[in-house]
Design a protein around this motif. Structure first.
Motif, short mmCIF file in Angstrom:
data_model
loop_
_atom_site.label_atom_id
_atom_site.label_comp_id
_atom_site.label_asym_id
_atom_site.label_seq_id
_atom_site.Cartn_x
_atom_site.Cartn_y
_atom_site.Cartn_z
N VAL A 61 -19.92 -58.75 2.37
CA VAL A 61 -20.53 -60.20 2.36
C VAL A 61 -21.10 -60.40 0.90
N GLY A 62 -21.08 -61.22 0.12
CA GLY A 62 -21.55 -61.21 -1.01
C GLY A 62 -21.42 -59.62 -1.85
N GLY A 63 -20.47 -59.10 -1.78
CA GLY A 63 -20.13 -57.70 -2.27
C GLY A 63 -20.78 -56.58 -1.62
N VAL A 64 -21.46 -56.78 -0.40
CA VAL A 64 -22.15 -55.54 0.11
C VAL A 64 -21.55 -55.63 1.51
N PRO A 65 -21.09 -54.27 1.73
CA PRO A 65 -20.71 -53.89 3.27
C PRO A 65 -21.87 -54.05 4.17
N THR A 84 -14.12 -59.76 2.93
CA THR A 84 -13.60 -58.99 3.71
C THR A 84 -14.04 -58.74 4.82
N ASP A 85 -13.26 -58.80 6.08
CA ASP A 85 -13.35 -59.07 7.42
C ASP A 85 -12.85 -57.57 8.03
N MET A 86 -13.42 -56.77 8.91
CA MET A 86 -12.69 -55.85 9.56
C MET A 86 -13.14 -55.37 10.68
N ASN A 87 -12.09 -55.30 11.65
CA ASN A 87 -12.72 -54.97 13.22
C ASN A 87 -11.91 -53.28 13.26
N VAL A 88 -12.91 -52.69 13.93
CA VAL A 88 -12.48 -51.42 14.03
C VAL A 88 -12.85 -50.79 15.44
N VAL A 89 -11.81 -50.31 16.11
CA VAL A 89 -12.07 -49.75 17.45
C VAL A 89 -11.92 -48.19 17.29
N GLU A 92 -10.53 -62.01 3.66
CA GLU A 92 -10.19 -63.51 3.59
C GLU A 92 -10.42 -64.10 2.25
N GLY A 93 -11.27 -63.44 1.62
CA GLY A 93 -11.70 -64.02 0.21
C GLY A 93 -11.03 -63.29 -0.89
N ALA A 94 -11.34 -62.03 -1.08
CA ALA A 94 -10.97 -61.21 -2.25
C ALA A 94 -10.31 -59.85 -1.51
N PRO A 95 -9.26 -59.42 -2.27
CA PRO A 95 -8.65 -58.12 -1.88
C PRO A 95 -9.73 -57.22 -2.19
N PHE A 96 -9.60 -55.88 -1.35
CA PHE A 96 -10.64 -54.92 -1.50
C PHE A 96 -10.01 -53.45 -2.02
N ASP A 97 -10.83 -52.98 -2.49
CA ASP A 97 -10.22 -51.54 -3.09
C ASP A 97 -10.78 -50.41 -1.99
N ARG A 98 -9.94 -49.30 -2.37
CA ARG A 98 -10.02 -47.95 -1.71
C ARG A 98 -11.65 -47.51 -1.26
#
Lengths: 244, 244, 244, 244, 244, 244
Positions: F173-177, F191-196, F211-217
């Protein structure tokens, strides 16, 4: 009538413990989590400024309701109606009953072109879900109307609520008229009746059904007596919850 | 009560002309085309030997009903429920009411493992369609049971019919309790009530709804008086139609 | 062709008794209860001023049709399509056929921006329901157009009806071409054909299907001869019903 | 009839280029990708040992068909029927037509208790999709039957195919009867007819519809002449594809 | 990683043969028939000037996708979702995934008030259908955008495509991470992951699921390495297909 | 990572307050009302002896899940899926995710031929409903398994639970995880991630969406670090609730 002991120890004219948690929801304009014994219904009122297109321009509002049961609100799990792809007759019937009951105490002119949707979701069911739904929905409705007044969707002097409304079930079980049937009583009742009554003591709905054996005029009168007394108590619970 | 003249010249306690054409259908095991004034309902009874799988092996039968209106039975055309892909709440409600009403006069043990489906299709609607449906369905049911006896699906001495049943609407229109409301009366009634009564005069269903204004106990009693008198007459029409 | 005696005593080129009760419905702008022998179809025409939104502004009208069977119109009860939640292929097919057939005799420009919905509900079925539906719907349509003229939705000189239309089934049963098949004949026919013909003798639809055995050109011609003769008679019944 | 030049340069009695890619699918027991000009239909035949429960134990097989169009097989995108939640009338009609056409050339006794489902999916549509579907489905069906024989679900001497079958559209465009209408011709045709014919030249289906103007007997005969000639050619394409 | 031989002879980091037939459809504004080995997906892009009403007036466009499988794209025939009357969860999930993936590379402002619908229909399925769908849909999308520019629905300098996008499946089979699983591998994988990556190597979606056994961080990293390498190759195939 | 202050005052790696009311329902074999901040989900586990017919005789059990939101669980009211007659894609997706997540920690052989249905009904939604559902469903599942053991549907030594499982959302969010996004954060996340994750720290599902911008590794790795830490805490809450 009072020396018969019921399954949970109540007298025949006694309500189960009633609780009303007003404002349970953070999201809805009005809400109440109501319980009649183990029966728990979450009632929310959603206030929308405006009315459906087919009603627009008449200066009148609209109140409607939807009733539903969670799949495991009951003793054995039911399939979801969303999964079955169709709403069952019982759900339709109760949604319509709740809507009519609440509309009976709203002056649609005074409401103006605003819409209120009442959602009554049964979280746990032990008989009397439709009567708990009506009784709780009234509390949610009252709060949603206050919200509408604060937001200026209603004028300060508008009085859309012309009365309060509550509902209770009565029935004849083993030949004995009883108030507020729990599920185990309801399932063996010869006659089952739901009665919706205003705070002033007038009837909005009388729905009596002979599940097991037809009933006579005297039995009908006994049931109505019980119901009228029960709704007097429910009206008090509503007033207390609303701080009036 | 009798000096008020109604829209069609009736007194307040007068039924519309009732006709019952028994055996209208060549196909069904029992049938009746019933009319209450301009309201016409085709009732058929389909007798099937056997019961649904979930009921099998209990030695008991089953009676159920479906109600529907032709799209142009009404003054302006309604969409078909088959086209909409879902059955509306009102249709569900009435189908369930008709089914419960007829089951109230059938001894399921005496019926044995047989199923009767009652179809009530409204060909023309002018108020009172559900009460006409119940009253006509009883005639169709009686004939279907006779058919079952002739075909030996019922034993000679089985008496599945424990009573007859008929139904009538009553309501308060302009402050006056009235019997057998025509559509124009029904649509302006303050209170509308459908009452289902057995031939012996016991109640099977009492369904009163305050459409316009809540009602008091005295009004309720006046409506029940009218309804009981009306169903006595309907019982006579049924007897005549059945040649008894 | 005439010395073969059919199940009901008809000759191979003979229609069943045809009756048309014009104006059966008090509600619809046009209506007819038509019977071809034991087959009875209630046809209503609903006239609405205006057209669906996607057609508006073109100065043209619209005619459409819906066909349906009552659940116990047949020898054994069928499930309702409203209960199943979907319309079957056969119902769709026939609704479309009836609509196309009637549109073939309507000048949509002359109809102006008006809509007519034809409802054909089979009350009793014994073969030929779709052809009876078309033949009866024409009578209902003609009356609905007159109603529209009286109500000034159509101008006095508009002539939306450019011809009349009727329909009949023909088929090859046991190697013999026959007119107007009853159900028992239809169900064992090698070939079944429905033919829709205008009052002037032109084809609107020819729908031939080899249910049992493919057919040759000569058989096709015999069937068409029978159908053309049959629709000449039906046209007369229509004229008589309409008092022309 | 041959000096009129059509939109794509064909004579009035000329088919569009026909191609049949037999065995297009790696998965199905029989398959064909058929094209009539720009119209492309993927036909697969799924062979299952056994029949639906209601048919079991009669020693007979079953053949059925489903037709569908990809949403962008047409010039402007159509909504998917799966998304709409219901199958349209046209889809139902064509699925039934394809099924009946193929059943007409199968001996169900010789097929034994096996089921074949024909799926005809239109990948690109330019008129004549139902006739291409029938013509291609026959090739897929023939291969599926061979597969069943190899797998021993059919006995070596069983001859379930009693004839071949193909189909073509004909119509009257601008007063001129024409063979194999492309979409642009079909959409302005006065009369449109689909004709299904066996390899031996017998009719299975004749479905003629006056979209614009009713047609007379002579026009009907011209159309049938064209169709019979067209299906002779299609039968040759089928034989070639099947290597016979 | 490369000395394990897979069912089809590939190394663990090797794609199946990829082909992209650009412009397969004559009707759509953009299209591609893509194959990953035996998996074949027909992707079409439908360009419409304008947006759904709820989006109008914001100067932004919309891209959405629908995925579906032909009933006999698989080894045994599946029922059609249109016939079942409802779309399954898997179909919904993949349609949403494809839509999100393509939207990730489109600048909706630059697209302007235009809508693109991507239809991905699986003609033959052998694992990896959703990743083939995304990869092929990008090619169709690029062509549809060019079409929109030619038709002046997009300005000459608008750059709605901000990157390219492709997708591949990876998984752990028998303890070994592998690229581009065929159906037989996928069905026995312990973990299955679909990865959507832009031409610049950024992640759009990472969807890993432990079908058989939960996975650790190191395994996750191996899978991501494989996927990133695979999408580099797919990007080249897309460029070649688009002639860039 | 900890000096950024979030909307509700949390640090970026901090969970919202978590509460788990175990045994909330009187009816279900296992239940938990779980809250992640204002998000409240009622999870029930219904234990049935036996499995669906298609699974019978294999000595294995089945676990499945259904997720749903009350219409006014959200800030503005949503239509009910039962009223719309179809389940939306998002609901399907989450139901499937919950089911897979719980199955990952159940040994179906040890469960034996028993079925557990997990119902997760969102009473109030403020982001993270699916992760709360999974985390709460585990508690309900554990209790339902104990119930099955007491009722002897499971043997005393059967160990169907091979691990615990919980889930959390993370996002950029706003560049911050950030960990455990509230709705207002989720709706503006790039970016939104659900982790189980299981109690032992292994991944069951990783579902990351740009959702908004692709993310890197590197961003992916930061998100996974947060999620693993968050699920360690959730595992503790589960243990406490279960009294272990």
């Amino acid at each position: 009538m009072t020396d018969i002991v019921r399954v949970d120890g109540r007298t025949t004219d006694q309500l189960r413990p009633v609780t009303i948690e007003r404002g349970w929801s953070d999201q809805a304009e009005g809400s109440a989590l109501i319980s009649f014994g183990r029966t728990k219904v979450l009632c929310t009122a959603s206030f929308t400024n405006g009315v459906p297109r087919w009603m627009a321009g008449k200066g009148k509002g609209w109140v409607t309701a939807e009733y539903s049961m969670l799949p495991r609100s009951t003793d054995s799990r039911m399939d979801r109606e969303s999964v079955k792809g169709r709403i069952g007759g019982r759900t339709h019937e109760i949604s319509r009953l709740v809507g009519r009951s609440l509309r009976a105490v709203v002056d649609m002119k005074a409401l103006g072109e605003n819409t209120i949707v009442l959602d009554c979701d049964v979280l746990q069911a032990d008989g009397g879900t439709r009567t708990a739904a009506i009784t709780g929905a009234y509390v949610a409705l009252a709060d949603a109307l206050e919200w509408g007044r604060e937001k200026k969707f209603l004028s300060q002097k508008a009085q859309p609520l012309i009365d309060s409304v509550s509902a209770i079930s009565v029935g004849i079980v083993g030949g004995v008229p009883m108030l507020d049937l729990a599920y185990v009583e309801d399932s063996k009742a010869e006659t089952d009746m739901n009665v919706v009554v205003t705070g002033r003591g007038l009837f909005v709905e009388v729905q009596g059904t002979a599940e097991g054996a037809p009933f006579d005029r005297q039995e009908l009168n006994s049931l109505l007596d019980l119901a009228l007394a029960g709704t007097v108590s429910l009206t008090e619970f509503q007033k207390t919850a609303l701080g009036r």
